[in-house]
Motif scaffolding. Structure first.
Motif, PDB file in Angstrom:
ATOM      1  N   ALA A 196       0.785  -1.273  -0.146  1.00  0.00           N
ATOM      2  CA  ALA A 196      -0.053   0.059  -0.060  1.00  0.00           C
ATOM      3  C   ALA A 196       1.020   1.268  -0.045  1.00  0.00           C
ATOM      4  CB  ALA A 196      -0.979  -0.059   1.267  1.00  0.00           C
ATOM      5  N   PHE A 200       0.242   3.877  -2.905  1.00  0.00           N
ATOM      6  CA  PHE A 200      -0.174   5.512  -2.777  1.00  0.00           C
ATOM      7  C   PHE A 200       1.058   6.218  -3.547  1.00  0.00           C
ATOM      8  CE2 PHE A 200       0.984   9.197  -0.567  1.00  0.00           C
ATOM      9  CZ  PHE A 200      -0.183   9.886  -0.605  1.00  0.00           C
ATOM     10  N   PHE A 204      -0.386   8.701  -6.505  1.00  0.00           N
ATOM     11  CA  PHE A 204      -0.212  10.029  -6.178  1.00  0.00           C
ATOM     12  C   PHE A 204       0.964  11.089  -7.238  1.00  0.00           C
ATOM     13  CE2 PHE A 204       0.484  13.939  -3.746  1.00  0.00           C
ATOM     14  CZ  PHE A 204      -0.907  14.319  -3.439  1.00  0.00           C
ATOM     15  N   LEU A 276       3.740  10.032   2.772  1.00  0.00           N
ATOM     16  CA  LEU A 276       3.045   9.186   3.809  1.00  0.00           C
ATOM     17  C   LEU A 276       4.272   9.431   5.020  1.00  0.00           C
ATOM     18  CD1 LEU A 276       2.042   5.859   2.041  1.00  0.00           C
ATOM     19  CD2 LEU A 276       0.639   7.511   3.461  1.00  0.00           C
ATOM     20  N   ALA A 353      -5.562   5.891  -4.092  1.00  0.00           N
ATOM     21  CA  ALA A 353      -4.688   6.505  -2.791  1.00  0.00           C
ATOM     22  C   ALA A 353      -5.024   6.724  -1.372  1.00  0.00           C
ATOM     23  CB  ALA A 353      -4.233   8.104  -3.326  1.00  0.00           C
ATOM     24  N   ALA A 356      -5.303   3.222  -0.128  1.00  0.00           N
ATOM     25  CA  ALA A 356      -3.943   2.763   0.312  1.00  0.00           C
ATOM     26  C   ALA A 356      -3.647   3.518   1.766  1.00  0.00           C
ATOM     27  CB  ALA A 356      -2.921   3.148  -0.658  1.00  0.00           C
ATOM     28  N   ILE A 357      -4.005   4.663   1.974  1.00  0.00           N
ATOM     29  CA  ILE A 357      -3.333   5.369   3.156  1.00  0.00           C
ATOM     30  C   ILE A 357      -4.538   4.496   4.294  1.00  0.00           C
ATOM     31  CG2 ILE A 357      -3.667   7.352   4.254  1.00  0.00           C
ATOM     32  CD1 ILE A 357      -3.735   8.851   1.841  1.00  0.00           C
ATOM     33  N   THR A 360      -2.705   1.628   5.368  1.00  0.00           N
ATOM     34  CA  THR A 360      -1.387   1.838   6.033  1.00  0.00           C
ATOM     35  C   THR A 360      -1.755   2.075   7.392  1.00  0.00           C
ATOM     36  OG1 THR A 360      -1.355   4.101   5.244  1.00  0.00           O
ATOM     37  CG2 THR A 360       0.055   2.456   3.894  1.00  0.00           C
ATOM     38  N   PRO A 424      -7.020   9.906   6.522  1.00  0.00           N
ATOM     39  CA  PRO A 424      -6.591   9.519   5.276  1.00  0.00           C
ATOM     40  C   PRO A 424      -7.053  10.404   4.199  1.00  0.00           C
ATOM     41  CG  PRO A 424      -7.481   7.581   6.630  1.00  0.00           C
ATOM     42  CD  PRO A 424      -7.700   9.045   7.271  1.00  0.00           C
ATOM     43  N   ILE A 428      -3.941  14.141   1.062  1.00  0.00           N
ATOM     44  CA  ILE A 428      -3.972  14.591  -0.366  1.00  0.00           C
ATOM     45  C   ILE A 428      -3.692  15.996  -0.407  1.00  0.00           C
ATOM     46  CG2 ILE A 428      -4.875  12.461  -1.294  1.00  0.00           C
ATOM     47  CD1 ILE A 428      -7.446  14.376  -1.768  1.00  0.00           C
TER      48      ILE A 428
END
Length: 495
Positions: A196, A200, A204, A276, A353, A356-357, A360, A424, A428
């Motif tokens: 992940a 991400f 991104f 991240l 994305a 994926a956050i 994590t 999360p 962005i």
């Protein structure tokens, strides 16, 4: 006609005087209002009122008006206090804010029948003082010494508190459920979390304008950085040096690939790698704590956040110095990159994305898609603010307000705290590219040091604006979510 002589002291006749008409209801109301106004003007200050009950702190939270369980005060108050402290420690370890921890303690102790509770929370400790009338007081303290990514566990604790406040869970059952939430495995295995990280970074980079090659480089470098950070963590290295080492590796890899012509956008590759590493959750919690009246906790978390940013800056700066001393080609940090994909592709990238956050951060499976939807909504607001010319500072703040508002609604609907969805979705918005460019100017182009410092201040303003916007959105959504909290508690009572 004869007149009788008036007696001495008798009142004179008033037949010739005009008669007074009775007052109408409206006139009576006006007279009463005038008397009240005059009384307020001439009276002094009111005597001091009694102090507010600590249960009033639950106003506006999902735990307002807790259901006091039948049976009165538990004779074993110490067990209840130990449970409340264990609950608070778990919430802090999983990333909850000070206000959420405090309201949870108050709601749980009130629901389990304990009164005369005082709660004191600092950055790393929780203290409870229980002082019943004509009894020996009990004062307990718990220190939080470790943190972990476990949003799924935080959602379970939130649901447990909701069930206790609804009156459907006793103390023994609550202790069992809390232990189960702590010992249960996280939703995603480590290999999936590592993947992940790479996913991400790859998507991104595509959002920022990088092509497929840059996305592939970001994917591989982030997987390597994730494995490196895990290894350093096992060696008990402080988080500051782990973050600095990770930022150094990401940057030096991008510079090497730039030197050998394997990528034309090293800045974007670095941004995808460091985003991240930014302490988003701690920053949002620190701003939230400061606004909600926990200055000591906010100061501690903000200092930790500043140190993490300092570690990122240090890692990037060392990589730049090494690159400069080894003759690497300088980067044009003023270069802009047009979108490499259509808008609908970028929207899909943002959704991937955000999910994926979430992986994590170890959020639950059921929250991945709702969190992605909130992130996409925030991204569209960000694009709309840019199209309207709101600027690079106000557009992220406006987007953060929308994310904070939607996150509270979605989170309570799904039985989770707002932070689990907001963090999360808001990652962005952070200005990784601005941080990279400003750090490069500060380190390499010494003649433009003021420009670099101004860029770092601008990045800091964007970050704080985004964090404050999330808190503002959460506050604005409270009137809209009262029914959601009530419905959740009614469902808990039926269970």
């Amino acid at each position: 006609m004869t007149h009788r002589p008036e007696k001495p002291g008798a009142r004179p006749h008033t037949d010739g005087l005009p008669k007074t008409e009775p007052l109408s209801p409206s006139q009576l109301h006006q007279n009463a209002a005038a008397k009240r106004m005059l009384r307020r003007l001439v009276q002094g200050e009111n005597p001091p009122t009694a102090p507010l009950s600590i249960v009033d702190r639950l106003t506006g939270s999902p735990y307002a008006n807790p259901m006091i369980q039948v049976g009165g005060v538990d004779t074993s108050a110490r067990k209840t206090l130990d449970f409340a402290l264990h609950l608070a420690e778990t919430m802090f370890r999983y990333g909850a804010g000070a206000l959420e921890v405090e309201t949870s303690i108050i709601a749980v102790t009130a629901a389990l029948g304990l009164k005369n509770i005082e709660v004191d929370i600092t950055n790393q400790s929780v203290a409870i003082n229980y002082a019943p009338k004509d009894q020996t007081p009990i004062a307990l303290l718990r220190v939080v010494r470790s943190w972990t990514n476990n949003y799924a566990g935080l959602a379970k604790v939130h649901q447990l508190v909701t069930d206790i406040v609804a009156g459907g869970v006793g103390r023994d059952e609550a202790i069992r459920r809390l232990d189960e939430a702590i010992t249960s495995p996280k939703p995603f295995p480590r290999w999936m979390v590592t993947i992940a990280f790479g996913v991400f970074a790859a998507v991104f980079v595509g959002v920022l304008g990088g092509g497929p090659v840059s996305s592939l480089i970001a994917f591989l470098s982030n997987i390597g950085v994730s494995l490196l950070a895990r290894k350093l963590g096992r060696l008990r290295m402080p988080d500051f040096f782990v973050t600095a080492t990770s930022a150094f590796v990401v940057t030096i890899v991008a510079l090497l690939l730039w030197r050998f012509g394997l990528t034309n956008s090293p800045a974007i590759v670095v941004v995808g790698g460091i985003l991240l590493l930014l302490p988003t959750g701690r920053l949002v919690s620190s701003v939230q704590d400061a606004i909600n009246g926990f200055p000591v906790t906010a100061a501690g978390r903000f200092l930790s956040t500043v140190l993490t940013f300092g570690a990122l800056v240090a890692g990037i700066a060392v990589a730049f110095v090494v690159g400069s001393k080894t003759g690497m080609q300088e980067i044009d940090v003023t270069e802009t990159f047009p979108p490499a994909y259509d808008l609908w592709v970028l929207v899909i990238f943002i959704a991937i994305a955000v999910m994926a956050i979430g992986i994590t951060e170890q959020t639950s499976w059921t929250l991945l898609l709702p969190t992605a939807a909130v992130g996409v909504a925030g991204y569209l607001v960000l694009l709309g603010g840019g199209a309207l010319g709101l600027g690079d500072r106000f557009s992220p703040a406006l987007s953060a307000v929308v994310i904070g508002l939607l996150a509270r609604v979605v989170a309570l609907k799904m039985g989770a705290p707002q932070l689990v969805v907001a963090v999360p979705a808001a990652l962005i918005l952070l200005p990784g590219l601005t941080i990279f460019r400003s750090m490069y100017v500060l380190t390499i182009e010494e003649s433009e040091i003021l420009l670099g410092a101004g860029g770092m201040l601008n990045a800091g303003a964007i970050v704080l604006g985004a964090a404050g916007g999330i808190v503002l959105g959460d506050t604005l959504a409270r009137p809209l979510t009262r029914s959601l909290a009530s419905n959740e508690r009614r469902r808990a009572r039926r269970r």
